[in-house]
Design a protein around this motif. Sequence first.
Motif, PDB file in Angstrom:
ATOM      1  N   ASN A 135     -27.764  38.338  68.670  1.00 14.09           N
ATOM      2  CA  ASN A 135     -28.424  39.359  67.843  1.00 14.09           C
ATOM      3  C   ASN A 135     -27.582  39.784  66.644  1.00 14.09           C
ATOM      4  O   ASN A 135     -27.555  40.962  66.266  1.00 14.09           O
ATOM      5  CB  ASN A 135     -28.794  40.586  68.687  1.00 14.09           C
ATOM      6  N   ASN A 136     -26.889  38.835  66.046  1.00 15.20           N
ATOM      7  CA  ASN A 136     -26.157  39.091  64.806  1.00 15.20           C
ATOM      8  C   ASN A 136     -26.928  38.498  63.628  1.00 15.20           C
ATOM      9  O   ASN A 136     -27.724  37.574  63.794  1.00 15.20           O
ATOM     10  CB  ASN A 136     -24.765  38.460  64.873  1.00 15.20           C
ATOM     11  N   THR A 137     -26.675  39.023  62.444  1.00 11.16           N
ATOM     12  CA  THR A 137     -27.271  38.500  61.221  1.00 11.16           C
ATOM     13  C   THR A 137     -26.163  38.024  60.288  1.00 11.16           C
ATOM     14  O   THR A 137     -25.213  38.767  60.019  1.00 11.16           O
ATOM     15  CB  THR A 137     -28.109  39.572  60.506  1.00 11.16           C
ATOM     16  N   VAL A 138     -26.275  36.783  59.844  1.00 15.83           N
ATOM     17  CA  VAL A 138     -25.279  36.198  58.941  1.00 15.83           C
ATOM     18  C   VAL A 138     -25.997  35.694  57.700  1.00 15.83           C
ATOM     19  O   VAL A 138     -26.958  34.926  57.803  1.00 15.83           O
ATOM     20  CB  VAL A 138     -24.525  35.039  59.624  1.00 15.83           C
ATOM     21  N   HIS A 139     -25.529  36.102  56.523  1.00 12.33           N
ATOM     22  CA  HIS A 139     -26.172  35.647  55.290  1.00 12.33           C
ATOM     23  C   HIS A 139     -25.181  35.607  54.134  1.00 12.33           C
ATOM     24  O   HIS A 139     -24.146  36.261  54.147  1.00 12.33           O
ATOM     25  CB  HIS A 139     -27.368  36.534  54.940  1.00 12.33           C
ATOM     26  N   ASP A 140     -25.523  34.789  53.170  1.00 15.19           N
ATOM     27  CA  ASP A 140     -24.735  34.628  51.949  1.00 15.19           C
ATOM     28  C   ASP A 140     -23.304  34.207  52.269  1.00 15.19           C
ATOM     29  O   ASP A 140     -22.350  34.969  52.129  1.00 15.19           O
ATOM     30  CB  ASP A 140     -24.777  35.906  51.109  1.00 15.19           C
ATOM     31  N   VAL A 141     -23.186  32.952  52.719  1.00 11.60           N
ATOM     32  CA  VAL A 141     -21.885  32.361  53.018  1.00 11.60           C
ATOM     33  C   VAL A 141     -21.798  31.003  52.340  1.00 11.60           C
ATOM     34  O   VAL A 141     -22.795  30.306  52.184  1.00 11.60           O
ATOM     35  CB  VAL A 141     -21.659  32.224  54.538  1.00 11.60           C
ATOM     36  N   VAL A 142     -20.590  30.626  51.948  1.00  9.98           N
ATOM     37  CA  VAL A 142     -20.392  29.382  51.212  1.00  9.98           C
ATOM     38  C   VAL A 142     -20.593  28.161  52.104  1.00  9.98           C
ATOM     39  O   VAL A 142     -21.173  27.165  51.684  1.00  9.98           O
ATOM     40  CB  VAL A 142     -18.991  29.356  50.569  1.00  9.98           C
ATOM     41  N   LYS A 143     -20.145  28.253  53.357  1.00 12.22           N
ATOM     42  CA  LYS A 143     -20.264  27.115  54.257  1.00 12.22           C
ATOM     43  C   LYS A 143     -21.141  27.477  55.465  1.00 12.22           C
ATOM     44  O   LYS A 143     -22.241  27.974  55.297  1.00 12.22           O
ATOM     45  CB  LYS A 143     -18.875  26.622  54.684  1.00 12.22           C
ATOM     46  N   ARG A 144     -20.665  27.224  56.667  1.00  6.85           N
ATOM     47  CA  ARG A 144     -21.476  27.387  57.880  1.00  6.85           C
ATOM     48  C   ARG A 144     -21.733  28.864  58.204  1.00  6.85           C
ATOM     49  O   ARG A 144     -20.841  29.706  58.101  1.00  6.85           O
ATOM     50  CB  ARG A 144     -20.776  26.716  59.060  1.00  6.85           C
ATOM     51  N   GLY A 145     -22.941  29.134  58.650  1.00  2.00           N
ATOM     52  CA  GLY A 145     -23.284  30.503  59.029  1.00  2.00           C
ATOM     53  C   GLY A 145     -22.645  30.913  60.336  1.00  2.00           C
ATOM     54  O   GLY A 145     -21.883  31.888  60.398  1.00  2.00           O
ATOM     55  N   ILE A 146     -22.959  30.188  61.416  1.00  2.00           N
ATOM     56  CA  ILE A 146     -22.407  30.469  62.743  1.00  2.00           C
ATOM     57  C   ILE A 146     -22.064  29.146  63.418  1.00  2.00           C
ATOM     58  O   ILE A 146     -22.843  28.194  63.366  1.00  2.00           O
ATOM     59  CB  ILE A 146     -23.404  31.232  63.635  1.00  2.00           C
ATOM     60  N   GLY A 147     -20.918  29.108  64.097  1.00  2.00           N
ATOM     61  CA  GLY A 147     -20.588  27.910  64.863  1.00  2.00           C
ATOM     62  C   GLY A 147     -19.105  27.743  65.034  1.00  2.00           C
ATOM     63  O   GLY A 147     -18.312  28.642  64.755  1.00  2.00           O
ATOM     64  N   GLY A 148     -18.744  26.562  65.553  1.00  2.00           N
ATOM     65  CA  GLY A 148     -17.342  26.275  65.769  1.00  2.00           C
ATOM     66  C   GLY A 148     -17.150  25.412  66.989  1.00  2.00           C
ATOM     67  O   GLY A 148     -18.014  24.616  67.345  1.00  2.00           O
ATOM     68  N   ASN A 149     -16.028  25.611  67.657  1.00  2.00           N
ATOM     69  CA  ASN A 149     -15.716  24.802  68.827  1.00  2.00           C
ATOM     70  C   ASN A 149     -15.358  25.682  70.012  1.00  2.00           C
ATOM     71  O   ASN A 149     -15.042  26.871  69.855  1.00  2.00           O
ATOM     72  CB  ASN A 149     -14.591  23.816  68.512  1.00  2.00           C
ATOM     73  N   GLY A 150     -15.416  25.083  71.200  1.00  2.00           N
ATOM     74  CA  GLY A 150     -15.073  25.814  72.409  1.00  2.00           C
ATOM     75  C   GLY A 150     -15.806  25.263  73.609  1.00  2.00           C
ATOM     76  O   GLY A 150     -16.438  24.207  73.556  1.00  2.00           O
ATOM     77  N   ARG A 151     -15.748  26.014  74.691  1.00  3.49           N
ATOM     78  CA  ARG A 151     -16.428  25.650  75.932  1.00  3.49           C
ATOM     79  C   ARG A 151     -17.272  26.821  76.418  1.00  3.49           C
ATOM     80  O   ARG A 151     -16.814  27.968  76.392  1.00  3.49           O
ATOM     81  CB  ARG A 151     -15.411  25.249  77.007  1.00  3.49           C
ATOM     82  N   ASN A 152     -18.486  26.512  76.837  1.00  7.91           N
ATOM     83  CA  ASN A 152     -19.388  27.523  77.402  1.00  7.91           C
ATOM     84  C   ASN A 152     -19.614  28.687  76.436  1.00  7.91           C
ATOM     85  O   ASN A 152     -19.321  29.843  76.739  1.00  7.91           O
ATOM     86  CB  ASN A 152     -18.840  28.034  78.740  1.00  7.91           C
ATOM     87  N   ILE A 153     -20.126  28.342  75.280  1.00  5.05           N
ATOM     88  CA  ILE A 153     -20.434  29.331  74.248  1.00  5.05           C
ATOM     89  C   ILE A 153     -21.944  29.372  74.030  1.00  5.05           C
ATOM     90  O   ILE A 153     -22.584  28.324  73.909  1.00  5.05           O
ATOM     91  CB  ILE A 153     -19.705  28.996  72.933  1.00  5.05           C
ATOM     92  N   THR A 154     -22.490  30.574  73.985  1.00  4.46           N
ATOM     93  CA  THR A 154     -23.926  30.756  73.783  1.00  4.46           C
ATOM     94  C   THR A 154     -24.178  31.466  72.456  1.00  4.46           C
ATOM     95  O   THR A 154     -23.606  32.532  72.199  1.00  4.46           O
ATOM     96  CB  THR A 154     -24.547  31.582  74.931  1.00  4.46           C
ATOM     97  N   PHE A 155     -25.021  30.852  71.626  1.00  8.01           N
ATOM     98  CA  PHE A 155     -25.499  31.475  70.384  1.00  8.01           C
ATOM     99  C   PHE A 155     -26.961  31.847  70.627  1.00  8.01           C
ATOM    100  O   PHE A 155     -27.828  30.970  70.671  1.00  8.01           O
ATOM    101  CB  PHE A 155     -25.376  30.505  69.210  1.00  8.01           C
ATOM    102  N   LEU A 156     -27.246  33.120  70.766  1.00  6.66           N
ATOM    103  CA  LEU A 156     -28.562  33.562  71.224  1.00  6.66           C
ATOM    104  C   LEU A 156     -29.157  34.611  70.290  1.00  6.66           C
ATOM    105  O   LEU A 156     -28.546  35.666  70.049  1.00  6.66           O
ATOM    106  CB  LEU A 156     -28.453  34.141  72.636  1.00  6.66           C
ATOM    107  N   GLY A 157     -30.345  34.333  69.749  1.00 11.28           N
ATOM    108  CA  GLY A 157     -31.107  35.347  69.030  1.00 11.28           C
ATOM    109  C   GLY A 157     -30.487  35.825  67.729  1.00 11.28           C
ATOM    110  O   GLY A 157     -30.709  36.959  67.310  1.00 11.28           O
ATOM    111  N   ASN A 158     -29.714  34.978  67.075  1.00 14.40           N
ATOM    112  CA  ASN A 158     -29.104  35.341  65.788  1.00 14.40           C
ATOM    113  C   ASN A 158     -30.006  34.931  64.624  1.00 14.40           C
ATOM    114  O   ASN A 158     -30.892  34.093  64.771  1.00 14.40           O
ATOM    115  CB  ASN A 158     -27.744  34.656  65.647  1.00 14.40           C
TER     116      ASN A 158
END
Length: 241
Positions: A135-158
Amino acid sequence: IGFCLNRRLFMFALLVLFSTLISGATKTIVVSVNGTVPSLHAASRLAQPGDKIQLRGSVFPKQVLTTRGAPNQWITVEPYPGFLPVIDGGWLPLHSGGVLAINEAIYTVVRGLTIRNSGRDGISTWGAEHIMITNNTVHDVVKRGIGGNGRNITFLGNVVYNAVLENNKTKHPNGGWATCMGTEHLPNKQLSTGIKIIANHVYNCWGEGIDTSLSDGTEVAYNNVHDTWSVNIYLDNTRNI
């Protein structure tokens, strides 16, 4: 209508599940730019498993989060009641990571924040495990909005929009642009594992909407992706999707 209903029910079920993991908070740490705890990095050093970290204020500069929760005692990062905190990168160039950089954190929930004006990424994870970004909002970024690396990561409802602006200002005819939301390999070059990208809204982005690059066992479901450059969902060097 059916898609929207199923998406909402799925989000509700996941939120109920994670609410059981973060029950029993022991204390609340308040982050305020001019307060005794001025940053998420400072709060990370104070937080114990089960604690809450709340941002009290309107606008914050770049933040680094290194919290260490525990199973059934997740640390939660969220707005202070009555506030709508924004982490604003001010378009300053970043050598790596995002305006909110989640570095080697474990068992942590980040929810309800707005991230904007990044000279690189919005929200990034690096070497993190058991993280929920919701439930986060990300806007106006030069590269990637949300993401990366890791284990057992959930991106939900952004919500992610106006991302990968590098490809809007300067076209990359031979590829090489970033992705709006996506994964990458771990710092040791192994694949990221156990990633869930669920019920997010990604639009008006100048890269692939969702990219499962260099990951194993990623789940992509109930997302609304449209008006992106190249393709909406891209599977690249990935397996068991």
